[in-house]
Every structure is written in C-alpha cells, then in structure tokens.
Scaffold this motif. Sequence first.
Motif: not given
Length: 120
Positions: A20-24, A31-32, A52-58, A96-105
């Motif tokens: 969790x990162x705060x920027x200006x 989330x990985x 956040x809810x997700x299912x992985x399938x291997x 993208x690439x297994x990482x969920x990036x959520x932007x909370x302005x």
Amino acid sequence: MQQIPNRIGKRPRVQPHADFVEREDGFYLYLDMPGVEKEKLHLDIENDKLSVQAKSDFGLTSGERVHSMEFGEVEYFARFEVSELVDKQKVSAKFENGVLTIYLPKRKEAPPKRIKIEVL
C-alpha cells in the motif's frame, strides 16, 4: 501468503500479499495473485469497504503427483477499509502479470468559500 483457515469447497482461502503506497495524487494498492485470470477477479466497494475476490486455476492433469505446491488452486480474498480521503467514484484497477493494481485517488478538497454577510 497468509493462510486463512476456512475453505471454499476444495480451494483454500488465502489473503494475497499486498503493498500500500501513498503518492501525491492518491493511494496505490498492489496485490499479488498468481494464476488468476481477469474473468475470475472481482472488485467491489460497499459501505467504505473495498473487497477483492479471485480464483486461481492451476489444474492438474490425471497422472500427475504433486510433490510440493505453494500456490495451487486457491481463492484469494482481501478486504480493506477505504478512507474518507478517497474519491470512491474514481477508483480504478488494472491487472497485469498476476498483479492487481488498484488506484484510489484522493478526494479534491472544496476550495474555501467566502460567505457574504447581509447588513440588516
């Protein structure tokens, strides 16, 4: 990854690793979630809670023997409190690439308002 004791069917429920990162301009939540497809990923905000809810399938094929599995078929679940500083109408996400990036302005503060005083 923190193992959460309950299970959903055969899948263990786990909480994904998160940064969790705060920027200006706002807050960023990373989330990985390896093995998740976009179609099996759900993101909701309700009553100041971000879920956040997700299912992985291997999927294993017949005849395979698992000797070690650290992240197989799991259900990822995480819930976060959303601050009043966040503009909930403008939250966005990308996966993208297994990482969920959520932007909370951050919510824009209303400019100070000068109040006119009437003379009686």
